[in-house]
Design a protein around this motif. Structure first.
Motif, PDB file in Angstrom:
ATOM      1  N   LEU A   1       0.819  -1.214   0.000  1.00 17.08           N
ATOM      2  CA  LEU A   1       0.000   0.000   0.000  1.00 17.08           C
ATOM      3  C   LEU A   1       0.854   1.266   0.000  1.00 17.08           C
ATOM      4  O   LEU A   1       0.505   2.250  -0.651  1.00 17.08           O
ATOM      5  CB  LEU A   1      -0.956  -0.012   1.193  1.00 17.08           C
ATOM      6  N   LYS A   2       1.982   1.249   0.707  1.00 12.31           N
ATOM      7  CA  LYS A   2       2.887   2.399   0.684  1.00 12.31           C
ATOM      8  C   LYS A   2       3.458   2.606  -0.711  1.00 12.31           C
ATOM      9  O   LYS A   2       3.563   3.745  -1.181  1.00 12.31           O
ATOM     10  CB  LYS A   2       4.018   2.228   1.698  1.00 12.31           C
ATOM     11  N   ASP A   3       3.828   1.515  -1.384  1.00 13.21           N
ATOM     12  CA  ASP A   3       4.321   1.624  -2.757  1.00 13.21           C
ATOM     13  C   ASP A   3       3.240   2.205  -3.669  1.00 13.21           C
ATOM     14  O   ASP A   3       3.518   3.060  -4.515  1.00 13.21           O
ATOM     15  CB  ASP A   3       4.762   0.266  -3.296  1.00 13.21           C
ATOM     16  N   LEU A   4       2.025   1.750  -3.496  1.00 11.61           N
ATOM     17  CA  LEU A   4       0.916   2.249  -4.306  1.00 11.61           C
ATOM     18  C   LEU A   4       0.669   3.728  -4.032  1.00 11.61           C
ATOM     19  O   LEU A   4       0.483   4.519  -4.962  1.00 11.61           O
ATOM     20  CB  LEU A   4      -0.348   1.434  -4.024  1.00 11.61           C
ATOM     21  N   ALA A   5       0.700   4.123  -2.759  1.00 11.39           N
ATOM     22  CA  ALA A   5       0.516   5.536  -2.413  1.00 11.39           C
ATOM     23  C   ALA A   5       1.639   6.387  -3.009  1.00 11.39           C
ATOM     24  O   ALA A   5       1.393   7.479  -3.523  1.00 11.39           O
ATOM     25  CB  ALA A   5       0.463   5.701  -0.893  1.00 11.39           C
ATOM     26  N   ARG A   6       2.884   5.884  -2.942  1.00 14.46           N
ATOM     27  CA  ARG A   6       4.024   6.614  -3.513  1.00 14.46           C
ATOM     28  C   ARG A   6       3.817   6.807  -5.014  1.00 14.46           C
ATOM     29  O   ARG A   6       4.042   7.893  -5.556  1.00 14.46           O
ATOM     30  CB  ARG A   6       5.307   5.828  -3.215  1.00 14.46           C
ATOM     31  N   LEU A   7       3.359   5.770  -5.696  1.00 12.27           N
ATOM     32  CA  LEU A   7       3.083   5.850  -7.126  1.00 12.27           C
ATOM     33  C   LEU A   7       1.992   6.879  -7.410  1.00 12.27           C
ATOM     34  O   LEU A   7       2.127   7.721  -8.304  1.00 12.27           O
ATOM     35  CB  LEU A   7       2.679   4.470  -7.659  1.00 12.27           C
ATOM     36  N   MET A   8       0.931   6.847  -6.639  1.00 11.28           N
ATOM     37  CA  MET A   8      -0.184   7.779  -6.864  1.00 11.28           C
ATOM     38  C   MET A   8       0.233   9.227  -6.567  1.00 11.28           C
ATOM     39  O   MET A   8      -0.141  10.143  -7.305  1.00 11.28           O
ATOM     40  CB  MET A   8      -1.387   7.358  -6.022  1.00 11.28           C
TER      41      MET A   8
END
Length: 132
Positions: free
Chosen positions: A93-100
């Protein structure tokens, strides 16, 4: 403690308490008229049930743990596995948030032209493939 006090202190509706009792998660110590009575320790058990639900355990899994361990000794191996799964999900989820967040701030009109976006996208895809 009667069912209304347990409900008020735990935040669980009386119908939920009766359902938990039906599943064997908690048990009343008796009745005062028509009202179920509970030992104050039931609040600890309800807190553990809430923690288990938040961690992703199903109610039947929690009930099985309680039946196997009436003294509330928790199965450390199962909890360790669930904690590891939660940690992996946090990373994903942190990776996804960083991407977004990058998408929002990206200076490129076409995100696929942005090397940083492409790197984050590959990392996100790799994490999903690896079960994270």
């Amino acid at each position: 403690m009667d069912i209304s006090e347990v409900s008020e202190r735990s935040g669980i509706a009386p119908s939920g308490l009766r359902y938990y009792e039906k599943l064997g998660l908690i048990s009343a110590t008796g009745r005062n008229g028509l009202r179920r009575q509970y030992d104050p320790e039931v609040l600890h058990r309800l807190a553990l049930i809430s923690m288990g639900k938040a961690a992703g355990f199903a109610l039947d899994e929690i009930a099985a743990m309680f039946r196997l361990n009436p003294t509330l000794e928790l199965p450390r191996d199962e909890i360790a596995a669930k904690a590891a799964a939660l940690e992996a999900e946090i990373v994903r989820l942190k990776d996804l948030a960083r991407l977004m967040h990058h998408v929002v701030r990206c200076p490129e009109d076409d995100h696929m032209e942005c090397p940083r976006f492409r790197t984050l996208l590959r990392a996100s895809t790799r994490a999903r493939r690896n079960g994270g």
